[in-house]
Design an enzyme around this catalytic site. Structure first.
Site: not given
Length: 1052
Positions: A218, A249, A414
């Site tokens: 990520d 994130h 996600s």
């Protein structure tokens, strides 16, 4: 008494403080109270990717040093006379190790250079380098959470640079969670997902994810983030010189997996390996992922979470590397995508058999609206898709770590993906024999233990909701074996087995194809021993069906497929009833240990089958859907059918009756029609069996033999209905796009439909479409209609019926940004073949009213009317006597639409092949031939209920007892056959809510009890201290003295 009052005041203050503290503990992520006047921010994440000009990934057939790779490329390019090339340096942690690919830049003679490279014996493949973008956008939403809290939501993007519009996950969440607005506040409170799934039971048993290596791909992670105590390694694969997460994130994903405080993750003691593969500008490259994947293999990762994806399952370097990862025992967990509720929207790599694909639900166990639906579309048009997602779990309003500490709430698949990745990490740490853990065994445990959600089909929920404790029970006594997904085939079970259960089978129909995934927990490679065996139950009429098999010759990695074609025997042409049987397959894998060199492990699996048979329906009720001539992305650039939808550039949902034409299929079934799918050329079906052939949004060319056969079929009674779409070469050139980053043009391979090919098909009847492009609302037969980027009819027989309308010229608007209105545009034509026994032909210029993708107003009523006409010859009065009926156009003076010069349709066509000059038709392929399995009848009764939890061999859940750490914790009990999968908890309280809300009140009551006891003792001590001591009696004062000093009365 003053002391008593003081203590009582202290007690009140403490009680009030405890109540306030309890509120803070219950909402630790909410830094401020909700304020209705404030706007709630939703962070939308969009993905896209483009091809980088001049850059190519050269994949080798093995791992070589940098010097050897350079030598191979140099020797290959010498013969091609390419001089202007270079190897692009990759400065990352894997550059010191051998690699299986290289990134090169070629700025001249690319075609010759690429062909020469591919001819080298050590080079496996050459593909373009891709650049991946991820954009973060804030949008205002309903002010249900506190003002300072940001809820993220992710939207995935297709693999072309025009961005897909992000679904509003906030609104989608509310649509999915129910109808009672009074309960919204409860649902808006973010949950502690680890406790909701009862991870604390395993924590108290001593399992916390220790010694399990987890890779998080990520945006990175800050070095000193307070939520993590075991970050083993942080690596940077980007061109930025930082390891920190500048966006949040990656921090959130890592927190869901392994946070140790506040919003606690599943496995706080797991070894976190952070792979920073996105820059702060949200840019990445395929080569960055490939290098990072190689490093993950080198470092022997156990679990890998990948919360990105896209529809391009033909991105070969990426797909091949995912296979290699799982073959090296890396358990990959990936999000299924955020393109729901549309069907056929699965994302790669989550749609691969060896990957655990995760969908999303809310905290009331409803499928999240944004969660992508199955089926997979790899197998079209000749086969049928697989069941995906594998499982679903919480993905709406989940709490995780903020970038600088604290908690925040996110929504999207996600989010659901790291929930499963964290659960898998925790589960792996509970297994004593770690050699039993592999991608197949973990996936077997997850799907066998999943709780089925009632009223939801398998393409929405897969095998059901993640059940952490039942998965632990299974893994605790797991033995290596093979299993199947799905574990049974019941074509009578609705709604779970939709679409199979929506239509019975009958003699003469197209075989029903069920695509079963074989999971092999015995080894990374395997095979099917001999052939699968078909064993019909004679008492249950199993001899009335026949089956054929197609299966993987090698099961690798950890999986394979078993495609089962089911048909009805001739003797059951007029029979109605239920038929049952089962299939037996034996899977063998080589023994892994040296002590058993040459030996094999085997596992035999039974697959029950149950179908409903009816007498063959009349020809007039049978509709054949042409799937063979529908093309999609990937691999070609096939543009959208509605040009207004600029945020969705690709036609990528498969154009199948069970994907983006699902609602149309459901409607036809409700009207009594039987819909079959043709996945082969027109030469491969018996036209005497069908009333209507339905061609919708066709992009493919036609074989000359197909055109000739269709003419004969229509002359002999087959009817033809065509729903077309736009086609205009000028507009196609206009909607090509230029990528500023790669300086490369992308050109459509055809229009919304392939009008030149359709006109060749229709030319024998003097019919054809134009290249006009029209749009507008209108009323037809008292129905509101919308014509979305449709074409017009250019010519039609004089004795036909033609309906016209007034529209805007959308082509002019696209090309010159000018507006013009065109009257009497022919859009609908009906024609009866004059020969005796001839069929009927219907043309309509727009398919968007049937397509679920961007439909604004459906035209199912029109399809009903047209099928009444084609099946029974009854012209609807509303059409034949319409005021919009006009004389059919002759086509005189109009040039027919031509194929665009230089198009690349032949690269993706099943009909055309490359040729000097214009592409030419390939030789007509042979029709599919099924080899029916020899039945081995059984004179025994079939099981009455096929749906049981997929029992893995030698595993009895009743014998695995979980310790009862809390007397008030609801216990897990196994399902009995036929149960809905709900928990057996008195009062109907869901276990997650019970543990989180009721469990958290226990310390509050304990504190209150302690305070009451303390107050009691304080009061008693105060009374004892204030009690007067005994004194000796004194002589009474004179009465006069008493009158001089009267007693005081207490004032109230």
């Amino acid at each position: 008494m003053k002391l008593v009052s003081t203590w009582l005041l202290v007690l009140v203050v403490l009680l009030c403080g405890k109540r306030h503290l309890g509120d803070r503990l219950g909402t630790r992520a909410l830094e401020k109270a909700p304020c209705p006047s404030c706007s709630h921010l939703t962070l939308k994440v969009e993905f896209s990717s483009t091809v980088v000009e001049y850059e190519y990934i050269v994949a080798f057939n093995g791992y070589f040093t940098a010097k050897a790779r350079n030598s191979f490329i140099s020797s290959a390019l010498k013969s091609s006379e390419v001089e202007n090339w270079r190897i692009i340096p990759r400065n990352n942690p894997s550059s010191d190790y051998p690699s299986d690919f290289e990134v090169i830049q070629i700025k001249e003679k690319q075609k010759a250079g690429l062909l020469t490279l591919e001819d080298h014996p050590n080079i496996k493949r050459v593909t373009p380098q891709r650049k991946v973008f991820r954009s973060l956008k804030f949008a205002e939403s309903n002010p249900i959470v506190p003002c300072n809290e940001t809820r993220w939501s992710q939207k995935w993007q297709s693999s072309r640079p025009l961005k897909r519009a992000s679904l509003s996950l906030g609104s989608g969440f509310w649509h999915a969670t129910g109808r009672h607005s009074s309960r919204r506040l409860l649902r808006a409170i973010p949950r502690q997902v680890a406790q909701t799934l009862q991870a604390d039971v395993l924590w108290q048993m001593g399992y916390t994810g220790a010694n399990v290596r987890v890779a998080v791909f990520d945006t990175g992670l800050s070095e000193k983030h307070p939520h993590f105590k075991n970050v083993k390694e942080r690596t940077n694969w980007t061109n930025e010189r930082t390891l920190d997460d500048g966006l949040g994130h990656g921090t959130f994903v890592a927190g869901v997996i392994a946070s140790m405080r506040e919003c606690q993750g599943f496995a706080p003691d797991a070894e976190l390996h952070i792979f920073r593969v996105f820059t702060n500008n949200q840019v990445s490259y395929t080569s960055w992922f490939l290098d990072a994947f190689n490093y993950a293999i080198l470092k022997k990762m156990d679990v890998l979470n990948l919360s990105i994806g896209g529809p391009d399952f033909m991105d070969h370097p990426f797909v091949d590397k995912v296979w290699e990862l799982t073959a090296n025992n890396v358990i990959m967990v990936s999000a299924i995508g955020n393109d729901g509720p549309l069907y056929g929207t699965l994302n790669n790599p989550a749609d691969q058999m060896d990957v655990i694909g995760v969908g999303g639900i809310d905290f009331e166990d409803n499928i999240a609206r944004f969660s992508s639906r199955g089926m997979t579309t790899w197998e079209l048009p000749g086969g049928y898709g697989r069941v995906k997602p594998d499982i679903v779990t919480y993905g709406a309003g989940v709490r995780g770590s903020g970038v600088k500490g604290g908690c925040r709430a996110l929504s999207g698949t996600s989010v659901a993906s790291p929930v499963v990745a964290g659960a898998v990490t925790l589960l792996v740490s509970t297994v004593q024999k770690r050699e039993l853990v592999n991608p197949a065994s973990v996936k077997q445990a997850l799907i066998a233990s999943a709780r089925r959600l009632p009223g939801v089909n398998m393409f929405e929920q897969g095998h059901g909701k993640l059940d952490l404790l039942r998965a632990y029970q299974i893994l605790s006594s797991y033995k290596p074996q093979a299993s199947l997904s799905p574990s049974y085939i019941d074509l009578t079970e609705c709604p779970y087995m939709w679409p199979y259960c929506s239509q019975p089978i009958y003699y003469g129909g197209m075989p029903t194809i069920v695509n079963v995934t074989i999971l092999n927990g015995m080894g990374v490679t395997g095979r099917i021993v001999d052939k699968p065996e078909w064993r019909p139950y004679l008492p249950q009429n199993g001899d009335n069906i026949e089956v054929a098999f197609s299966y993987s010759s090698v099961l690798w990695p950890w999986s394979g497929y078993l495609a089962i074609s089911i048909s009805v025997t001739k003797k059951a042409a007029s029979w109605e009833g239920i038929a049952q049987g089962h299939i037996m397959i034996t899977v063998a894998s080589p023994a892994e240990t040296e002590l058993h060199s040459g030996a094999e492990h085997t596992s035999t699996v039974k697959l029950p089958i149950k179908v409903k048979i009816i007498p063959t329906p009349p020809r007039s009720k049978r509709v054949l859907w042409d799937q063979y001539h529908n093309l999609r992305y990937p691999p070609g650039y096939f543009p959208r059918d509605n040009l207004r939808m600029k945020n969705d550039p690709l036609d990528w949902n498969g154009d199948h009756v069970h994907t983006n034409f699902r609602d149309m299929y459901q409607h036809l079934r409700s009207m009594g029609y039987f819909v079959e799918v043709l996945g082969a050329p027109f030469t491969c079906f018996d036209a005497t069996q069908y009333g209507t052939l339905l061609l919708v949004d066709s992009e493919e060319e036609y074989f000359p033999e197909e055109i000739a056969k269709l003419r004969r079929d229509v002359d002999n009674g087959l009817s033809l209905v065509i729903f077309s779409d736009w086609y205009n070469t000028s507009v196609m050139r206009k909607v090509k796009f230029y990528d500023e980053n790669t300086r490369q043009w992308w050109m459509p391979d055809t229009g919304g439909a392939n009008i030149p090919a359709l006109n060749e098909l229709l030319s024998v009847w003097n019919m054809g479409f134009s290249d006009g492009l029209y749009e507008g609302e209108f009323v037809l037969a008292n129905h509101d209609m919308y014509y979305a980027s449709g074409c017009s009819i250019a010519k039609f027989p004089e004795d036909g019926v033609v309906i016209t309308q007034t529209f805007k010229d959308q082509g002019l608007e696209v090309l010159k940004q000018e507006t013009a209105v065109v009257e009497n545009v022919p859009i609908l034509g009906l024609y009866q073949i004059p020969s005796e026994g001839g069929g009927r032909i219907v043309l309509y210029g727009d398919s968007n009213c049937l397509d679920d993708s961007h439909r604004q107003k459906d035209c199912f009523w029109l399809l009903d009317a047209l099928l009444q006409y084609t099946s029974y010859g009854v012209t609807p009065p509303s059409l034949s006597h319409s005021g919009n009926r006009q004389r059919p156009p002759s086509g005189a003076g109009l040039a027919p639409p031509e194929r665009m010069e230089g198009n690349h349709l032949h690269r993706y066509s099943k009909v055309l092949e490359a040729h000097l000059g214009d592409p030419k038709p390939r030789p007509l392929p042979a029709c599919p031939h099924l080899s029916w399995a020899k039945p081995q009848p059984l004179n025994e009764t079939a099981p009455s209920n096929l749906w049981k939890h997929q029992k893995l061999l030698s595993i009895d859940l009743d014998k695995v007892v979980l310790p009862n750490f809390r007397s008030n914790r609801p216990q897990v009990r196994p399902l009995s056959p036929g149960e809905s999968g709900a928990w057996d908890i008195p009062g109907g309280i869901m276990p997650g809510r019970y543990n989180q809300e009721v469990g958290q009140t226990i310390p509050v009551f304990a504190f209150l009890g302690a305070m009451v006891a303390l107050a009691f003792f304080v009061v008693q001590i105060s009374k004892a201290k204030s009690r007067p001591k005994r004194r000796r009696p004194r002589a009474k004062r004179p009465q006069l003295a008493q009158q001089a000093h009267p007693a005081r009365t207490p004032s109230v």
